[in-house]
Write a protein that holds these residues in place. Structure first.
Motif, PDB file in Angstrom:
ATOM      1  N   LEU A 167      -6.989  13.290  13.892  1.00  0.00           N
ATOM      2  CA  LEU A 167      -7.349  12.432  12.746  1.00  0.00           C
ATOM      3  C   LEU A 167      -7.896  13.296  11.619  1.00  0.00           C
ATOM      4  O   LEU A 167      -7.544  13.127  10.444  1.00  0.00           O
TER       5      LEU A 167
ATOM      6  N   ARG B 168      -2.338   6.419  14.587  1.00  0.00           N
ATOM      7  CA  ARG B 168      -2.993   5.139  14.932  1.00  0.00           C
ATOM      8  C   ARG B 168      -2.177   4.399  15.994  1.00  0.00           C
ATOM      9  O   ARG B 168      -2.737   3.858  16.936  1.00  0.00           O
TER      10      ARG B 168
ATOM     11  N   TYR C 213     -13.798   8.042   4.298  1.00  0.00           N
ATOM     12  CA  TYR C 213     -12.966   7.687   5.448  1.00  0.00           C
ATOM     13  C   TYR C 213     -13.871   7.764   6.681  1.00  0.00           C
ATOM     14  O   TYR C 213     -14.680   8.690   6.793  1.00  0.00           O
TER      15      TYR C 213
ATOM     16  N   SER D   7     -14.515   7.264  10.985  1.00  0.00           N
ATOM     17  CA  SER D   7     -14.004   7.061  12.342  1.00  0.00           C
ATOM     18  C   SER D   7     -15.137   7.323  13.339  1.00  0.00           C
ATOM     19  O   SER D   7     -16.296   7.473  12.938  1.00  0.00           O
TER      20      SER D   7
ATOM     21  N   ASP E 213     -10.300   3.511  12.744  1.00  0.00           N
ATOM     22  CA  ASP E 213     -10.842   4.084  11.514  1.00  0.00           C
ATOM     23  C   ASP E 213     -10.909   3.027  10.419  1.00  0.00           C
ATOM     24  O   ASP E 213     -10.437   1.909  10.606  1.00  0.00           O
TER      25      ASP E 213
END
Ligand code: URA
Length: 291
Positions: A211, A106, A181, A183, A127
């Motif tokens: 990721l 990140r 999760y 993104s 994310d």
């Protein structure tokens, strides 16, 4: 018209100037009577205007040498020539490879200046959700709300996505269903929410692949064309691709089943297609049960 009143033409000119500078939001943190701006002499812009997007590659270089110039333009942050795409991809690959945790990754994405969308965006949107969750959702790009808040899928499409996930027992929030999760294929909002270009996606993909590698989901949902074609080069459009399982191979040897689905923004416009989306969600639930 009294001298101190602004004519509609003057107002239009001021608005046009702001639009040309890339200002898209008309609501600021502080109230402001901009009908008086045209009479103020030098116009002071509202707090923190968005930087104008960098010009496309080559713009400026085509200017003829004989064009008269009064003075050299002063360097303005955000208007520097964008990094060439190949160079940006190479840098993204090397930064992504050196990140060994999601937190490192990140920071690497936040600090990366190789994507030409970054100067025109308010936030880097990376994310949201639960690190290490079994279910990952990959979207297209941040929109207006995401750019403002700095998190993916927080607008209307995001609210529908949350309902879709809840329907199969998953959530990105720290609640009893916490297991998703989220993104996107790129981390900066394209102006006017246009579809990101191939080059913009290619620049961000090394980070997206990393990721996925570090988040280690058991199943990935790809919502819409952009993430489907970004992860699977040559995949057909979403109408043909949806509902058919594919396998994503990470560079560290994980094989992760991925299912293209309709984008929730499309489902908001075409509610009849929710029937197919529901069938896809059931398939995701089954895949997770057997993973
Ligand atoms: N659409 C996307 O694909 N991603 C977001 O984050 C928001 C809307």
């Amino acid at each position: 018209m009294p001298e101190n009143q602004t004519s509609p033409e003057q107002l239009r000119a001021v608005l046009q100037w702001y639009a040309d500078m890339g200002v898209e939001d008309v609501i600021g943190a502080e109230p402001s009577d901009f009908s008086t701006w045209a009479n103020r002499g030098p116009v002071s812009a509202p707090q923190a205007p968005r930087k104008a997007p960098a010009p496309p590659p080559g713009l400026g270089q085509t200017q003829k040498a004989s064009t008269p110039q009064r003075s050299a333009p002063s360097p303005v942050s955000g208007l520097e020539a964008p990094m060439p795409t190949d160079e940006a991809i190479a840098l993204a690959k090397s930064l992504a490879a050196s990140a060994t945790t999601l937190t490192d990754l990140r920071s690497a994405i936040q600090g990366f200046d190789g994507c030409p969308l970054k100067p025109g965006a308010r936030n880097t949107v990376i994310d949201d959700g639960i690190d290490g969750a079994p279910l990952m959702v990959l979207g297209e790009a941040p929109g207006r709300d995401e750019d403002r808040i700095g998190k993916p899928f927080v607008g209307r499409a995001g609210q529908l996505l949350d309902k879709m996930l809840a329907a199969i027992g998953h959530s990105r929030f720290e609640d009893e269903m916490a297991s998703a999760y989220i993104s996107n294929s790129i981390f900066w909002r394209p102006p006017g929410n246009r579809t990101p270009t191939k080059a913009e996606v290619a620049i961000c993909m090394p980070f997206v692949w990393r990721l996925i590698e570090l988040a280690k989901p058991k199943v990935i949902i790809l919502v819409g064309n952009t993430p489907t074609q970004a992860l699977f080069d040559g995949a057909p459009g979403i109408t043909r691709a949806r509902g058919l399982w594919r396998e994503h191979q990470t560079s560290d040897g994980q094989t992760i089943p991925a299912l293209p689905m309709f984008h929730p923004a499309f489902l908001l416009r075409q509610p009849l297609q929710k029937r197919l989306a529901w069938a896809d969600l059931i398939a995701v639930r089954k895949k997770l049960e057997s993973a």
